[in-house]
Design an enzyme around this catalytic site. Structure first.
Site, PDB file in Angstrom:
ATOM      1  N   SER A   1       0.771  -1.147  -0.130  1.00 50.08           N
ATOM      2  CA  SER A   1       0.091  -0.082   0.122  1.00 50.08           C
ATOM      3  C   SER A   1       1.083   1.360  -0.093  1.00 50.08           C
ATOM      4  O   SER A   1       1.521   1.488  -1.002  1.00 50.08           O
ATOM      5  CB  SER A   1      -0.809   0.049   1.227  1.00 50.08           C
ATOM      6  OG  SER A   1      -2.080   0.893   1.124  1.00 50.08           O
TER       7      SER A   1
ATOM      8  N   GLU B   1      10.858   5.232  -9.947  1.00 54.28           N
ATOM      9  CA  GLU B   1      10.681   5.720 -11.117  1.00 54.28           C
ATOM     10  C   GLU B   1      10.809   7.336 -11.234  1.00 54.28           C
ATOM     11  O   GLU B   1      11.145   7.711 -12.529  1.00 54.28           O
ATOM     12  CB  GLU B   1       9.120   5.371 -11.644  1.00 54.28           C
ATOM     13  CG  GLU B   1       8.699   4.008 -11.818  1.00 54.28           C
ATOM     14  CD  GLU B   1       7.262   3.664 -11.928  1.00 54.28           C
ATOM     15  OE1 GLU B   1       6.816   2.294 -12.142  1.00 54.28           O
ATOM     16  OE2 GLU B   1       6.658   4.566 -12.127  1.00 54.28           O
TER      17      GLU B   1
ATOM     18  N   LYS C   1      -0.642  -3.864  -3.577  1.00 54.62           N
ATOM     19  CA  LYS C   1      -1.945  -3.332  -3.177  1.00 54.62           C
ATOM     20  C   LYS C   1      -2.127  -1.909  -3.919  1.00 54.62           C
ATOM     21  O   LYS C   1      -1.716  -1.004  -3.505  1.00 54.62           O
ATOM     22  CB  LYS C   1      -2.190  -3.209  -1.755  1.00 54.62           C
ATOM     23  CG  LYS C   1      -3.634  -3.159  -1.023  1.00 54.62           C
ATOM     24  CD  LYS C   1      -4.018  -1.430  -1.207  1.00 54.62           C
ATOM     25  CE  LYS C   1      -5.493  -1.280  -0.660  1.00 54.62           C
ATOM     26  NZ  LYS C   1      -5.700   0.150  -0.739  1.00 54.62           N
TER      27      LYS C   1
END
Length: 497
Positions: free
Chosen positions: A326, A337, A351
């Protein structure tokens, strides 16, 4: 934190502001109540029921049964039949709660849930203060209650409970088919009391009973220490109200100690508040770069950006594993990224959905999945997780089950518990002979050597203090001989050079 699954905190609605460059970002006000991790979290969770909301206010259309009763005729007929003919008295509240639970269960979504007043109160306690329990985040999946991750230094961690362990029974009562919130009510309890969980673990032929003594679980979420060559290890165990402040304090402490690089560790972190994840991500992502995206039903993804503020300038490596869920995955996606930070460990939990909490006047709460969240590059990691740049597995002994100190093993005992004990003995440097589940003379001799080294009565019996000593040695070995940490520190050193 709680034995619930935990995810991200969702809130109405965010304030939009402009960066100096004209880019839009959000500042979300603190939201005290409802993670989920995560995410399972949340906690047992789990991972653990915080939810994340980013977007416009939701409009709910209420259809009155008086004006459109035909649509609900079967439901009302069933209600009337139960009230009239059921052989015992049942309250309207019980029927309404049951109907709502059935409605949510029909979605087949482990992250949507209904919490009655008692369950919602337990959740509030787990977010805003310490609580009493075993300290593990759980979630319901495919009719089973599974552990997302144990909380650091909790009774659950000390009992060697692991991510993906399935809890079959609580104190002899089957919990199959229960929601995670229902299971939490059985697992939690007063400090000093014990609870016995029947655990099924992958790779084990038979379930094992694990007895855990409940304790106070403080909401302490950041642990900072200096490793060799001025590399700091900063572990974030969850994303709670004060995590960002705790992290800044930990970083300041490490800077005063001469920090030249940093390993950020979100292993076994089931998630938490979105506000906390955003603030922490901002430390590592350049102003104006994306942090994550939100995709509501039928709409294009909306991107949210990093803002100006304090940034970490030293080399950083991130540690993740299967218990990272999460909010941990939002941080991971942003660091990988948008900041190009190397990641080490095992693939994360996976999740990638968003829950909106709806508080009812009686204190109960409905948590409904309403959106997806995506990484900065638009990847949806739900049920897939994030693969680290440098996959490093933990040694098999990390997954060994807890051994109940009340179980006495002597020469001639044969069981799966003996097999686990033999593997533990071998892992910490005592030779039990062939690990075959048979407590033979070689096993007894290994136990005697352990007892000698620990200053215990030398009788060759594995029980009580001898069992505790064996598990403590294994826990220390797991901490000191950590191949994932060693790889992360190596990468930081390479960047420092």
């Amino acid at each position: 934190m709680d034995e619930n699954e935990k995810d991200l905190n969702r809130q109405d609605p965010p304030e939009e502001q402009k960066t100096p460059a004209g880019r839009r970002y959000i500042r979300i006000k603190p939201f005290v109540l409802l993670m989920m991790a995560f995410g399972l979290i949340l906690a047992t969770a789990g991972v653990t029921f915080f939810a994340l909301t980013v977007g416009d206010d939701k409009v709910v259309e209420v259809v009155s049964p008086q004006t459109d009763r035909s649509q609900f005729k079967k439901l009302f007929d069933a209600y009337d039949a139960v009230k009239k003919d059921y052989y015992e008295d049942i309250t309207d509240e019980e029927l309404v709660n049951g109907a709502i639970n059935g409605l949510i269960d029909s979605l087949g979504d482990p992250y949507s849930d209904y919490l009655d007043e008692v369950e919602a109160e337990h959740l509030n306690e787990s977010i805003t203060s310490s609580f009493e329990g075993i300290g593990a985040e759980i979630q319901e999946r495919n009719g089973h209650i599974m552990i997302v991750s144990p909380i650091k230094n909790s009774p659950a961690e000390k009992a060697h409970l692991q991510p993906d362990d399935i809890i079959l029974e609580v104190d002899g009562k089957s919990i199959q088919g229960m929601s995670s919130s229902e299971a939490v009510l059985l697992i939690r309890g007063e400090k000093g009391s014990s609870v016995t969980l029947k655990i099924q673990r992958a790779g084990m032929e038979e379930p094992v009973d694990v007895t855990v003594v409940r304790d106070v679980i403080p909401i302490e979420t950041v642990y900072a220490e200096m490793l060799d060559d001025q590399v700091a290890h900063i572990q974030i165990s969850s994303f709670s109200e004060n995590t960002y402040k705790e992290l800044l304090a930990g970083i300041e402490e490490m800077e005063k100690a001469g920090m030249k690089g940093m390993v950020v560790d979100v292993r076994q972190n089931p998630g938490g508040l979105l506000n906390s994840a955003i603030d922490i991500s901002n430390l590592f992502v350049e102003d104006g770069k994306p942090l994550f995206q939100i995709e509501d039903k039928g709409k294009k993804p909306e991107v949210y950006y990093a803002k100006a503020g304090r940034k970490i300038k030293v080399p950083v490596v991130l540690l993740i594993d299967g218990g990272s869920a999460s909010a941990s995955e939002i941080l991971t996606g942003a660091m990988m990224e948008s900041a190009g930070i190397p990641t080490v460990g095992e693939h994360s939990f996976g999740k990638g959905t968003v829950q909106t909490p709806r508080q009812f006047k009686d204190g109960s709460n409905l948590k409904l999945t309403t959106s997806k969240w995506l990484t900065p590059e638009g990847n949806w990691i739900h049920e897939k997780g994030i693969e680290p740049d440098y996959p490093v597995a933990q040694p098999p002994y990390v997954k060994l089950p807890y051994i109940d100190p009340e179980t006495e093993m002597t020469e001639g005992t044969t069981s799966m518990t003996v097999l686990a004990a033999e593997e533990m003995l071998e892992a910490v440097g005592y030779d039990p002979g062939e690990a075959d589940g048979v407590y033979d003379e070689r096993t007894k001799e290994a136990v005697e050597h352990l007892q000698q080294d620990e200053g215990l009565e030398v009788d060759g019996i594995l029980a009580g203090d001898t069992t505790y000593s064996l598990m403590d040695k294994l826990r220390e070995k797991i901490k000191t001989d950590d191949p994932q940490m060693k790889k992360a520190a190596e990468l930081v050193h390479e960047q420092i050079k």
